[in-house]
Write a protein that holds these residues in place. Structure first.
Motif, PDB file in Angstrom:
ATOM      1  N   ALA A 192       0.926  -1.316  -0.050  1.00  0.00           N
ATOM      2  CA  ALA A 192      -0.133   0.014  -0.062  1.00  0.00           C
ATOM      3  C   ALA A 192       0.894   1.267   0.036  1.00  0.00           C
ATOM      4  CB  ALA A 192      -0.935   0.153   1.106  1.00  0.00           C
ATOM      5  N   LEU A 193       1.850   1.185   0.766  1.00  0.00           N
ATOM      6  CA  LEU A 193       2.730   2.464   1.068  1.00  0.00           C
ATOM      7  C   LEU A 193       3.390   2.689  -0.309  1.00  0.00           C
ATOM      8  CD1 LEU A 193       4.143   1.871   4.586  1.00  0.00           C
ATOM      9  CD2 LEU A 193       2.650   3.553   3.880  1.00  0.00           C
ATOM     10  N   GLU A 194       3.886   1.513  -0.926  1.00  0.00           N
ATOM     11  CA  GLU A 194       4.894   1.611  -2.272  1.00  0.00           C
ATOM     12  C   GLU A 194       4.008   2.450  -3.309  1.00  0.00           C
ATOM     13  OE1 GLU A 194       7.682   1.226  -2.907  1.00  0.00           O
ATOM     14  OE2 GLU A 194       8.527  -0.466  -1.836  1.00  0.00           O
ATOM     15  N   GLN A 195       2.601   2.197  -3.283  1.00  0.00           N
ATOM     16  CA  GLN A 195       1.764   2.602  -4.230  1.00  0.00           C
ATOM     17  C   GLN A 195       1.153   4.343  -4.168  1.00  0.00           C
ATOM     18  OE1 GLN A 195      -0.897  -0.284  -5.943  1.00  0.00           O
ATOM     19  NE2 GLN A 195      -0.352  -1.389  -4.428  1.00  0.00           N
ATOM     20  N   ILE A 196       1.749   4.980  -3.112  1.00  0.00           N
ATOM     21  CA  ILE A 196       1.177   6.183  -2.646  1.00  0.00           C
ATOM     22  C   ILE A 196       2.100   7.326  -3.350  1.00  0.00           C
ATOM     23  CG2 ILE A 196       1.077   8.022  -0.951  1.00  0.00           C
ATOM     24  CD1 ILE A 196       0.454   5.514   0.947  1.00  0.00           C
ATOM     25  N   ASP A 197       1.349   8.318  -3.773  1.00  0.00           N
ATOM     26  CA  ASP A 197       1.849   9.320  -4.659  1.00  0.00           C
ATOM     27  C   ASP A 197       2.157  10.357  -3.466  1.00  0.00           C
ATOM     28  OD1 ASP A 197       2.524  11.641  -6.019  1.00  0.00           O
ATOM     29  OD2 ASP A 197       1.323  11.672  -7.252  1.00  0.00           O
ATOM     30  N   THR A 198       3.459  10.710  -3.023  1.00  0.00           N
ATOM     31  CA  THR A 198       3.677  11.562  -1.948  1.00  0.00           C
ATOM     32  C   THR A 198       3.449  12.870  -2.163  1.00  0.00           C
ATOM     33  OG1 THR A 198       6.269  11.311  -2.504  1.00  0.00           O
ATOM     34  CG2 THR A 198       5.144   9.789  -0.516  1.00  0.00           C
ATOM     35  N   SER A 199       3.431  13.279  -3.504  1.00  0.00           N
ATOM     36  CA  SER A 199       3.348  14.620  -3.927  1.00  0.00           C
ATOM     37  C   SER A 199       1.867  15.136  -3.773  1.00  0.00           C
ATOM     38  CB  SER A 199       3.840  14.727  -5.353  1.00  0.00           C
ATOM     39  OG  SER A 199       3.148  14.181  -6.135  1.00  0.00           O
ATOM     40  N   GLN A 200       0.911  13.962  -3.463  1.00  0.00           N
ATOM     41  CA  GLN A 200      -0.399  14.525  -3.281  1.00  0.00           C
ATOM     42  C   GLN A 200      -0.839  14.166  -1.874  1.00  0.00           C
ATOM     43  OE1 GLN A 200      -2.460  15.710  -5.901  1.00  0.00           O
ATOM     44  NE2 GLN A 200      -0.412  15.695  -6.916  1.00  0.00           N
ATOM     45  N   LYS A 201      -1.365  15.121  -1.130  1.00  0.00           N
ATOM     46  CA  LYS A 201      -1.942  14.960   0.213  1.00  0.00           C
ATOM     47  C   LYS A 201      -3.128  14.559   0.485  1.00  0.00           C
ATOM     48  CE  LYS A 201       1.154  18.946   2.044  1.00  0.00           C
ATOM     49  NZ  LYS A 201       0.972  19.910   3.300  1.00  0.00           N
ATOM     50  N   HIS A 202      -4.187  14.157  -0.550  1.00  0.00           N
ATOM     51  CA  HIS A 202      -5.059  13.560  -0.401  1.00  0.00           C
ATOM     52  C   HIS A 202      -5.468  12.132   0.115  1.00  0.00           C
ATOM     53  CE1 HIS A 202      -4.539  13.088  -4.730  1.00  0.00           C
ATOM     54  NE2 HIS A 202      -4.828  11.880  -4.318  1.00  0.00           N
ATOM     55  N   THR A 203      -6.255  11.729   0.752  1.00  0.00           N
ATOM     56  CA  THR A 203      -6.223  10.284   1.181  1.00  0.00           C
ATOM     57  C   THR A 203      -6.117   9.267  -0.003  1.00  0.00           C
ATOM     58  OG1 THR A 203      -7.450  11.029   3.150  1.00  0.00           O
ATOM     59  CG2 THR A 203      -7.576   8.533   2.527  1.00  0.00           C
ATOM     60  N   GLN A 204      -5.408   8.401   0.273  1.00  0.00           N
ATOM     61  CA  GLN A 204      -5.124   7.423  -0.716  1.00  0.00           C
ATOM     62  C   GLN A 204      -5.190   5.869  -0.500  1.00  0.00           C
ATOM     63  OE1 GLN A 204      -1.325   8.255  -3.289  1.00  0.00           O
ATOM     64  NE2 GLN A 204      -1.411  10.189  -2.329  1.00  0.00           N
ATOM     65  N   VAL A 205      -5.024   5.725   0.866  1.00  0.00           N
ATOM     66  CA  VAL A 205      -5.240   4.533   1.566  1.00  0.00           C
ATOM     67  C   VAL A 205      -6.119   4.416   2.593  1.00  0.00           C
ATOM     68  CG1 VAL A 205      -3.947   2.433   2.733  1.00  0.00           C
ATOM     69  CG2 VAL A 205      -2.710   3.749   0.517  1.00  0.00           C
ATOM     70  N   MET A 206      -7.127   3.619   2.561  1.00  0.00           N
ATOM     71  CA  MET A 206      -7.982   3.620   3.888  1.00  0.00           C
ATOM     72  C   MET A 206      -8.036   2.369   4.487  1.00  0.00           C
ATOM     73  SD  MET A 206     -10.648   5.363   5.547  1.00  0.00           S
ATOM     74  CE  MET A 206     -10.168   4.438   6.879  1.00  0.00           C
ATOM     75  N   ILE A 207      -7.518   1.999   5.773  1.00  0.00           N
ATOM     76  CA  ILE A 207      -7.481   0.850   6.306  1.00  0.00           C
ATOM     77  C   ILE A 207      -8.478   0.978   7.447  1.00  0.00           C
ATOM     78  CG2 ILE A 207      -6.018  -0.410   7.746  1.00  0.00           C
ATOM     79  CD1 ILE A 207      -3.602   0.796   6.394  1.00  0.00           C
ATOM     80  N   LEU A 208      -9.471  -0.264   7.712  1.00  0.00           N
ATOM     81  CA  LEU A 208     -10.372  -0.513   8.496  1.00  0.00           C
ATOM     82  C   LEU A 208      -9.997  -1.427   9.557  1.00  0.00           C
ATOM     83  CD1 LEU A 208     -13.840  -0.339   6.417  1.00  0.00           C
ATOM     84  CD2 LEU A 208     -12.564   1.719   7.592  1.00  0.00           C
ATOM     85  N   CYS A 209     -10.276  -1.127  10.881  1.00  0.00           N
ATOM     86  CA  CYS A 209      -9.879  -2.082  11.820  1.00  0.00           C
ATOM     87  C   CYS A 209     -10.796  -2.170  12.774  1.00  0.00           C
ATOM     88  CB  CYS A 209      -8.460  -1.542  12.557  1.00  0.00           C
ATOM     89  SG  CYS A 209      -7.221  -1.611  11.491  1.00  0.00           S
ATOM     90  N   PRO A 210     -11.131  -3.357  13.548  1.00  0.00           N
ATOM     91  CA  PRO A 210     -12.061  -3.349  14.176  1.00  0.00           C
ATOM     92  C   PRO A 210     -12.187  -2.788  15.794  1.00  0.00           C
ATOM     93  CG  PRO A 210     -10.862  -5.519  14.496  1.00  0.00           C
ATOM     94  CD  PRO A 210     -10.222  -4.694  13.239  1.00  0.00           C
ATOM     95  N   THR A 211     -10.746  -2.406  16.193  1.00  0.00           N
ATOM     96  CA  THR A 211     -10.673  -1.790  17.457  1.00  0.00           C
ATOM     97  C   THR A 211      -9.546  -0.786  17.296  1.00  0.00           C
ATOM     98  OG1 THR A 211      -8.711  -3.301  18.176  1.00  0.00           O
ATOM     99  CG2 THR A 211     -11.151  -3.874  18.563  1.00  0.00           C
ATOM    100  N   ARG A 212     -10.096   0.338  18.354  1.00  0.00           N
ATOM    101  CA  ARG A 212      -9.087   1.373  18.501  1.00  0.00           C
ATOM    102  C   ARG A 212      -7.553   0.751  18.774  1.00  0.00           C
ATOM    103  NH1 ARG A 212     -11.435   3.971  23.817  1.00  0.00           N
ATOM    104  NH2 ARG A 212     -13.517   3.075  22.600  1.00  0.00           N
TER     105      ARG A 212
END
Length: 574
Positions: free
Chosen positions: A62-82
């Motif tokens: 997931a991190l490898e595919q991020i365009d760091t020049s763009q600040k918008h949300t590109q990866v959304m991860i859902l987890c069951p607990t805090r």
């Protein structure tokens, strides 16, 4: 399957540098199978339990595919607990250490204003629980229209917790052209429905639990007195002639204590815990890998990512507070087809934790017999004799022949000289314990294991009630979980007149159980088990009684510490 090194994976220089610093060398089965597929942009169904390295398995691609020049949300991860959301975020931050990106965690119970400010500043990665993510979507403080990768971590647990509607609502707001990675311990009917609806031709990657507990690891437990742990560990090291050992403790303070004591006894030991800077960590690991320090004493958090192939044994100096940690720990030995040993020390009422570990791993752990002092002496003598024989065979003794006469002039007979040299060479310390002093008073070696949890004086943990079964422990403290909700509830019974009731800001919604609180107090503050009284657990908070003399010690000791991943605040209850 074939072993894959991280250096063989097609990763960026920044991530390779970070994972190398984290100690990642060989990819775990789930990482080796999932990372290459996910890097191709394919959807993935990962079937794996906690403790298999799945955070890196989905986090790295997931991190490898991020365009760091763009600040918008590109990866959304859902987890069951805090708790899990925070753990995932911390892992991703370590992996992305040399990347210029921002990762924000959103979950209930944390001030939403602070989260809103963080999101407005721009976050390429957002990790959150379904309920709080929905909250941000409704407030329009989080936008998912440019998300490229969606990840569901522990999807089965989210469904069990009733998050299906929230999950589907979130997925519906994501772009159709996206990659979806779903990780779950099981493939239930509901999971299959999610994958059919929200994934495109997913690749299934599966790691079964029996791969977690290697068959070539001999697992033994020793039921001993707490003050005898160092002595028993030294005897085991000497008896089995262990060259490289990792010793696990539950607290940073215990790590330092064990290292100091082992050095006093002449062993090459060094410690690893969370307070250490990266440079110091690197130095410790370099000494351990080179053999300059053959005993590494560490906490669970500090030991994450350690990969050393020749570890002879793992010692659970403190029995882990969570069965998952046991799997993580013993997996450090018995690698690359080699045999290994895992020794676990059990003191007094910790026996119920051992049974939980056996239930979780589905493997019986046999009782070990504490080596006698005579056993250790015998091994050392045999080793010395072999060493002398080899030295004689090597020759070159003429250089030292002229020392015999001065020794005789000093009044030493040949027999005295030999005995003194043996003592110096063997390095044997006289034990302050008799063999009878080491075993725990509850130990009954000849009694059937099936009845051993009913021994006199032992508390048995009741899974249904979440506490200790008082019927089996007359006169003991009642640590059963209160069934009250957020409105509170009365304590069961009355505490002693010298007990003080403390408020704790964690509860049932944090998945906290009585033994979690007991373990944290005894481990982090050193308060005695018998100085802890009634524990009442409600949805969002708990109460625990401690001896009046220990109040300040407990409150100060738990400051900045966590229970189940949640930072703890304790104070005297009103």
């Amino acid at each position: 399957m074939q072993k894959i090194q991280f250096s063989e994976l097609p990763l960026s220089e920044e991530i390779q540098r970070a994972v190398t610093e984290m100690g990642f060398v060989e990819a775990s089965p789930i990482q080796a199978e999932a990372i290459p597929v996910a890097l191709e942009g394919r959807d993935v169904i990962g079937l794996a339990q906690t403790g298999t390295g799945k955070t890196a398995a989905f986090g790295i691609p997931a991190l490898e595919q991020i365009d760091t020049s763009q600040k918008h949300t590109q990866v959304m991860i859902l987890c069951p607990t805090r708790e899990l959301a925070v753990q995932v975020t911390e892992e991703l931050k370590r992996i992305s250490k040399y990347m210029k990106l921002k990762c924000v965690t959103v979950y209930g119970g944390d001030p939403i204003d602070r989260q809103i400010r963080a999101l407005r500043e721009g976050a390429q990665v957002v990790v959150g629980t379904p309920g709080r993510v929905i909250d941000h979507l409704e407030r329009k403080t989080l936008k998912l229209d440019k998300v490229r990768i969606a990840i569901l971590d522990e999807a089965d647990e989210m469904l069990d917790m009733g998050f299906r509607d929230d999950i589907e609502s979130i997925l519906e707001q994501l772009p159709d052209e996206r990659q979806t990675l779903l990780f779950s311990a099981t493939m239930s009917k509901e999971i299959m429905q999610l994958t059919k609806r929200y994934q495109q031709d997913p690749v299934v990657v599966k790691v079964v639990r029996n791969e977690l507990t290697a068959e070539n690891i001999e697992q033994l437990f020793y039921e001993i007195k707490g003050r005898a742990k160092i002595e028993v560990m030294c005897r085991l090291i000497d008896l089995y002639q262990l060259n490289q050992i990792i010793v696990f403790c539950n607290t940073k303070l215990r790590v330092d204590e064990v290292v100091d004591e082992m050095i006093k006894r002449g062993y090459g030991a060094d410690g690893l815990h969370g307070d250490m800077r990266q440079q110091a960590r690197n130095q410790v690991m370099a000494k351990f890998r080179s053999g300059n320090a053959n005993i590494l004493v560490a906490t669970d958090v500090a030991a994450r990512g350690i990969d050393v192939s020749d570890v002879d044994a793992v010692v659970n100096y403190d029995i882990p507070l969570d069965p998952e940690y046991y799997v993580h720990r013993i997996g450090r030995t018995g690698r690359a087809g080699k045999s290994g040993k895992a020794f676990t020390f059990v003191v007094g009422r910790e026996y119920s934790r051992l049974r939980e570990i056996e239930s979780y791993t589905k493997k019986r752990i046999d009782r070990g017999v504490v080596p006698s002092f005579a056993d250790v002496v015998g091994v050392k003598k045999a080793k010395f004799i072999e060493k002398v024989r080899q030295t004689v065979e090597e020759g070159g003794l003429e250089l030292f022949a002229d020392m015999l006469e001065p020794l005789q002039h000093a009044g030493l007979s040949a027999e005295q000289t030999i005995q003194a040299l043996i003592k110096l060479n063997i390095g044997l310390q006289t034990s302050e314990y008799s063999d009878a002093d080491l075993a725990d008073k509850y130990e009954k070696p000849n009694r059937d294991r099936d009845r051993s949890d009913r021994r006199d004086g032992r508390r048995s943990f009741d899974r249904e009630r979440g506490g200790f079964d008082r019927d089996r422990d007359r006169g003991g403290y009642d640590r059963r979980e209160s069934r009250g909700g957020d409105r509170g509830g009365e304590r069961r019974g009355g505490g002693g007149k010298d007990m003080v009731r403390l408020f704790v800001n964690v509860g049932r919604m944090d998945r906290v159980r009585p033994n979690d609180i007991v373990g944290a107090l005894t481990g982090e503050t050193g308060v005695a088990f018998d100085n802890i009284g009634h524990i009442d657990i409600y949805d969002k908070y708990s109460f625990v009684e401690v001896k009046k003399q220990d109040v300040n010690r407990v409150i100060e000791g738990m400051e900045n510490n966590t229970i189940k991943g949640r930072q703890v605040r304790m104070e005297v209850a009103n």
